[in-house]
Design a protein around this motif. Structure first.
Motif, PDB file in Angstrom:
ATOM      1  N   MET A  26     -12.062  61.828  44.180  1.00 40.28           N
ATOM      2  CA  MET A  26     -12.859  60.791  44.827  1.00 40.28           C
ATOM      3  C   MET A  26     -12.212  60.409  46.157  1.00 40.28           C
ATOM      4  O   MET A  26     -10.991  60.482  46.310  1.00 40.28           O
ATOM      5  N   GLY A  27     -13.037  59.977  47.106  1.00 40.40           N
ATOM      6  CA  GLY A  27     -12.514  59.588  48.395  1.00 40.40           C
ATOM      7  C   GLY A  27     -13.522  58.771  49.169  1.00 40.40           C
ATOM      8  O   GLY A  27     -14.655  58.552  48.721  1.00 40.40           O
ATOM      9  N   ALA A  28     -13.112  58.318  50.348  1.00 42.99           N
ATOM     10  CA  ALA A  28     -13.989  57.513  51.190  1.00 42.99           C
ATOM     11  C   ALA A  28     -13.558  57.661  52.643  1.00 42.99           C
ATOM     12  O   ALA A  28     -12.385  57.917  52.945  1.00 42.99           O
ATOM     13  N   LEU A  29     -14.522  57.481  53.518  1.00 44.20           N
ATOM     14  CA  LEU A  29     -14.306  57.585  54.956  1.00 44.20           C
ATOM     15  C   LEU A  29     -15.225  56.586  55.628  1.00 44.20           C
ATOM     16  O   LEU A  29     -16.380  56.425  55.230  1.00 44.20           O
ATOM     17  N   MET A  30     -14.726  55.894  56.663  1.00 47.46           N
ATOM     18  CA  MET A  30     -15.520  54.890  57.354  1.00 47.46           C
ATOM     19  C   MET A  30     -15.660  55.237  58.827  1.00 47.46           C
ATOM     20  O   MET A  30     -14.684  55.601  59.489  1.00 47.46           O
ATOM     21  N   ARG A  66     -22.551  70.677  50.791  1.00 50.09           N
ATOM     22  CA  ARG A  66     -21.369  71.387  50.284  1.00 50.09           C
ATOM     23  C   ARG A  66     -21.201  71.195  48.779  1.00 50.09           C
ATOM     24  O   ARG A  66     -20.196  71.611  48.199  1.00 50.09           O
ATOM     25  N   GLY A  67     -22.180  70.528  48.164  1.00 48.06           N
ATOM     26  CA  GLY A  67     -22.153  70.355  46.723  1.00 48.06           C
ATOM     27  C   GLY A  67     -21.466  69.100  46.230  1.00 48.06           C
ATOM     28  O   GLY A  67     -21.253  68.938  45.015  1.00 48.06           O
ATOM     29  N   LEU A  68     -21.136  68.184  47.142  1.00 47.64           N
ATOM     30  CA  LEU A  68     -20.472  66.941  46.757  1.00 47.64           C
ATOM     31  C   LEU A  68     -21.496  65.863  46.394  1.00 47.64           C
ATOM     32  O   LEU A  68     -22.585  65.804  46.969  1.00 47.64           O
ATOM     33  N   ALA A  69     -21.136  65.003  45.458  1.00 43.79           N
ATOM     34  CA  ALA A  69     -21.928  63.816  45.154  1.00 43.79           C
ATOM     35  C   ALA A  69     -21.504  62.729  46.134  1.00 43.79           C
ATOM     36  O   ALA A  69     -20.360  62.257  46.100  1.00 43.79           O
ATOM     37  N   VAL A  70     -22.411  62.340  47.017  1.00 41.04           N
ATOM     38  CA  VAL A  70     -22.082  61.438  48.126  1.00 41.04           C
ATOM     39  C   VAL A  70     -22.921  60.174  48.032  1.00 41.04           C
ATOM     40  O   VAL A  70     -24.074  60.214  47.595  1.00 41.04           O
ATOM     41  N   ARG A  71     -22.346  59.055  48.485  1.00 43.33           N
ATOM     42  CA  ARG A  71     -23.089  57.798  48.557  1.00 43.33           C
ATOM     43  C   ARG A  71     -22.808  57.137  49.911  1.00 43.33           C
ATOM     44  O   ARG A  71     -21.668  57.150  50.391  1.00 43.33           O
ATOM     45  N   PRO A  72     -23.820  56.510  50.529  1.00 39.67           N
ATOM     46  CA  PRO A  72     -23.595  55.745  51.757  1.00 39.67           C
ATOM     47  C   PRO A  72     -23.252  54.301  51.428  1.00 39.67           C
ATOM     48  O   PRO A  72     -23.596  53.801  50.344  1.00 39.67           O
ATOM     49  N   PHE A  73     -22.600  53.637  52.376  1.00 33.60           N
ATOM     50  CA  PHE A  73     -22.247  52.232  52.154  1.00 33.60           C
ATOM     51  C   PHE A  73     -22.113  51.535  53.494  1.00 33.60           C
ATOM     52  O   PHE A  73     -21.537  52.086  54.439  1.00 33.60           O
ATOM     53  N   LYS A  74     -22.684  50.357  53.599  1.00 31.49           N
ATOM     54  CA  LYS A  74     -22.473  49.502  54.761  1.00 31.49           C
ATOM     55  C   LYS A  74     -22.214  48.097  54.249  1.00 31.49           C
ATOM     56  O   LYS A  74     -23.103  47.462  53.669  1.00 31.49           O
ATOM     57  N   PRO A  75     -21.006  47.571  54.439  1.00 33.38           N
ATOM     58  CA  PRO A  75     -20.663  46.269  53.850  1.00 33.38           C
ATOM     59  C   PRO A  75     -21.591  45.153  54.293  1.00 33.38           C
ATOM     60  O   PRO A  75     -22.047  44.343  53.476  1.00 33.38           O
ATOM     61  N   GLN A  76     -21.851  45.103  55.600  1.00 27.38           N
ATOM     62  CA  GLN A  76     -22.688  44.029  56.159  1.00 27.38           C
ATOM     63  C   GLN A  76     -23.591  44.617  57.232  1.00 27.38           C
ATOM     64  O   GLN A  76     -23.150  45.350  58.108  1.00 27.38           O
ATOM     65  N   ASN A  77     -24.853  44.276  57.156  1.00 23.36           N
ATOM     66  CA  ASN A  77     -25.825  44.767  58.126  1.00 23.36           C
ATOM     67  C   ASN A  77     -26.650  43.601  58.629  1.00 23.36           C
ATOM     68  O   ASN A  77     -26.814  42.593  57.933  1.00 23.36           O
ATOM     69  N   MET A  78     -27.167  43.725  59.843  1.00 23.15           N
ATOM     70  CA  MET A  78     -28.110  42.743  60.368  1.00 23.15           C
ATOM     71  C   MET A  78     -29.325  43.494  60.893  1.00 23.15           C
ATOM     72  O   MET A  78     -29.232  44.227  61.881  1.00 23.15           O
ATOM     73  N   SER A  79     -30.445  43.345  60.218  1.00 22.84           N
ATOM     74  CA  SER A  79     -31.650  44.069  60.601  1.00 22.84           C
ATOM     75  C   SER A  79     -32.855  43.494  59.873  1.00 22.84           C
ATOM     76  O   SER A  79     -32.753  43.079  58.718  1.00 22.84           O
ATOM     77  N   ASN A  80     -33.995  43.515  60.551  1.00 23.54           N
ATOM     78  CA  ASN A  80     -35.259  43.174  59.897  1.00 23.54           C
ATOM     79  C   ASN A  80     -36.003  44.411  59.429  1.00 23.54           C
ATOM     80  O   ASN A  80     -37.119  44.303  58.919  1.00 23.54           O
ATOM     81  N   ASN A  81     -35.421  45.577  59.619  1.00 22.14           N
ATOM     82  CA  ASN A  81     -35.979  46.809  59.065  1.00 22.14           C
ATOM     83  C   ASN A  81     -35.265  47.083  57.759  1.00 22.14           C
ATOM     84  O   ASN A  81     -34.084  47.443  57.752  1.00 22.14           O
ATOM     85  N   ARG A 130     -16.904  49.535  44.892  1.00 22.86           N
ATOM     86  CA  ARG A 130     -16.193  50.175  43.787  1.00 22.86           C
ATOM     87  C   ARG A 130     -17.150  50.789  42.774  1.00 22.86           C
ATOM     88  O   ARG A 130     -16.851  51.837  42.181  1.00 22.86           O
ATOM     89  N   ARG A 131     -18.305  50.154  42.574  1.00 26.13           N
ATOM     90  CA  ARG A 131     -19.287  50.759  41.669  1.00 26.13           C
ATOM     91  C   ARG A 131     -19.787  52.092  42.225  1.00 26.13           C
ATOM     92  O   ARG A 131     -19.933  53.075  41.495  1.00 26.13           O
ATOM     93  N   LEU A 132     -20.069  52.111  43.525  1.00 25.52           N
ATOM     94  CA  LEU A 132     -20.517  53.358  44.140  1.00 25.52           C
ATOM     95  C   LEU A 132     -19.438  54.436  44.061  1.00 25.52           C
ATOM     96  O   LEU A 132     -19.709  55.591  43.725  1.00 25.52           O
ATOM     97  N   ARG A 133     -18.226  54.050  44.392  1.00 21.86           N
ATOM     98  CA  ARG A 133     -17.136  55.034  44.424  1.00 21.86           C
ATOM     99  C   ARG A 133     -16.887  55.631  43.046  1.00 21.86           C
ATOM    100  O   ARG A 133     -16.518  56.802  42.916  1.00 21.86           O
ATOM    101  N   ALA A 134     -17.113  54.835  41.987  1.00 15.00           N
ATOM    102  CA  ALA A 134     -16.862  55.318  40.631  1.00 15.00           C
ATOM    103  C   ALA A 134     -17.872  56.375  40.193  1.00 15.00           C
ATOM    104  O   ALA A 134     -17.600  57.123  39.244  1.00 15.00           O
TER     105      ALA A 134
END
Length: 485
Positions: free
Chosen positions: A1-5, A29-44, A119-123
């Motif tokens: 498991m890993g993460a990059l920002m 490449r065959g990896l199980a990937v998830r996106p994450f953004k801690p805080q966003n500001m948008s009306n879309n 942490r839920r996503l990373r798990a």
């Protein structure tokens, strides 16, 4: 498991597209990937499978990962509804309203929930690709930060800094970031990417080396101008300000740009249609008289945006268009504006009260605290459709007896005027369905292309991922994310 920002030297440097592209590249490449953004500001925003809402960019990034969007992917979402206030969404649910004066204090208390979502996503996956917001160089916002270095340091996620060469000054932007941020924050940054390069990258080799020498950070590549990005849904309303040239031989669809415009990506599928020219009409410009269809978009503040619409004289343009027999479509907040009145007795959007609508539909809207969030499917204008609802308030009246759609398990939705030229609906994403889009366009004399918007977006993501594989050291990024570099 890993993460990059990925963090940026500023807003609109292309972080969202790069995260989406990297998500697809890693997924390919065959990896199980998830996106994450801690805080966003948008009306879309988009409705998730778990019944919450997240920023549109994170929904797109989930598509890039080939997974369903989830509210954990964007645990804090701010939706501006006035110059100094925003609706606060935490883990997909409305938590209240924040003003500019109390946001800094409030956001610090949200870090625990942000980390829990992360942490839920990373798990559940091999890799999390995280997107920052704005820039870590905004040191005046550092205290209590949860969007950039505050999150990176709390979660121990390595950072790659993205600079936009197209806007100029990229050397100063990256080296200057190193100069102003705290040493502990600078230690989290493990390298940089140059984005939006036009021409031969060899021409920037000296500048690239100068950044490495002056910042002490290694480069991970120079990303060319990604032409396929224009086919992706956009989250930032800044893209609406750029406009597009007028062309001939096509039927014009016009949409006024309201101050609190929301979910304007609803109109993106119209860009696929060779017989349609989409004109986003900026303030200070009349709605073109030759428009075949006027679309009133979603709004985060219906009453305020309706007042702005009148101040621009757009109500006069819309009524003149209607008298000429032109078609009008209102989506979500735009649907509410088309009715006889919009009432806000509890002060959901501002001071309690009621305002007169445009009167083109015989309906009335009453705003209420409960927020409708659901994914839906059914038939609209006689054609299959799927999308989502995201609104506060209920709209009723005689014209709802001619519904715009019939939703599976729900029933009638929306309204159509007696003569059929004015339509209103709470459905977002309805134009993505080729059949429903074609049926609507037939009303203005355009033969729909039948192109699948979702397939077009998916193909664009694959093109972007292929470009990144060519121009970015993906292997080294993956090593960094896994802590093996």
């Amino acid at each position: 498991m890993g993460a990059l920002m990925l963090q940026g030297t500023g807003s609109d440097v292309g972080k969202s597209v790069l995260v989406a592209g990297l998500c697809r590249a890693f997924a390919n490449r065959g990896l199980a990937v998830r996106p994450f953004k801690p805080q966003n500001m948008s009306n879309n925003a988009a409705v998730t499978a778990d019944g919450g809402e997240i920023g549109r960019a994170q929904a797109l990034q989930a598509i890039a990962c080939r997974v369903e969007p989830h509210s954990d992917m964007n645990p804090v979402l701010l939706k501006p509804q006035a110059d100094r206030t925003s609706q606060l969404i935490v883990q997909g649910r409305v938590r209240g309203t924040l003003g500019s004066g109390n946001f800094r204090e409030a956001r610090g208390s949200l870090i625990a929930e942000v980390l829990a979502s992360y942490r839920r996503l990373r798990a559940e996956c091999d890799l999390v690709v995280v997107e920052g917001a704005g820039s870590p160089a905004e040191i005046n916002l550092r205290a209590g930060d949860i969007a950039n270095m505050g999150f990176a340091r709390a979660a121990g996620v390595p950072v790659v800094l993205v600079g936009d060469i197209d806007r100029g000054g990229v050397i100063a932007a990256i080296v200057g970031t190193r100069a102003v941020i705290e040493p502990e924050d600078a230690a989290m940054i493990r390298g940089f990417l140059i984005n939006k390069f036009r021409g031969d990258p060899a021409l920037f080799e000296d500048g690239y080396r100068a950044i490495e020498e002056r910042s002490g950070w290694p480069g991970f590549g120079v990303v060319p101008w990604l032409a396929a990005a224009v086919r992706l849904p956009s989250e930032d309303a800044v893209v609406l300000e750029r406009g597009a040239p007028r062309g001939g031989g096509r039927r014009l669809v016009a949409c006024p740009i309201l101050p609190r415009i929301a979910n304007f990506d609803d109109l993106d599928p119209l860009k696929l249609e060779p017989g349609v020219e989409l004109a986003m009409v900026p303030p200070g410009t009349p709605i073109p008289g030759d428009a075949a269809l006027i679309v009133l978009p979603g709004s985060k503040a219906t009453i305020a945006d309706l007042a702005f619409l009148r101040a621009q004289g757009w109500d006069i343009d819309i009524h003149a268009h209607h008298r000429r027999g032109g078609a009008v479509l209102g989506l979500c907040g735009g649907y509410q504006m088309l009715g006889r009145s919009v009432a806000d007795p509890l002060g959901i959007e501002g001071p309690p009260g009621q305002v007169e609508g445009l009167g083109l539909l015989d309906v009335a809207t009453r705003l209420a605290p409960g927020k409708m969030l659901r994914q839906v499917a059914g038939v609209a204008l006689g054609a299959p459709v799927h999308g989502y609802e995201m609104h506060m308030g209920e709209t009723t009246g005689p014209d709802t007896a001619r519904p715009f759609a019939l939703l599976d398990g729900i029933g009638p939705e929306g309204a159509i005027s007696r003569n059929g030229s004015v339509m209103g609906s709470y459905l977002h994403g309805l134009l993505a369905a080729p059949e429903a889009r074609g049926t609507l366009l037939a009303r203005i004399g355009v033969a729909g292309s039948g192109r699948d918007h979702a397939a077009d977006v998916d193909a664009a993501l694959d093109q972007i991922a292929a470009e990144l594989e060519c121009h970015v050291d993906i292997d080294r990024l993956l090593q960094l994310a896994r802590g093996t570099s």
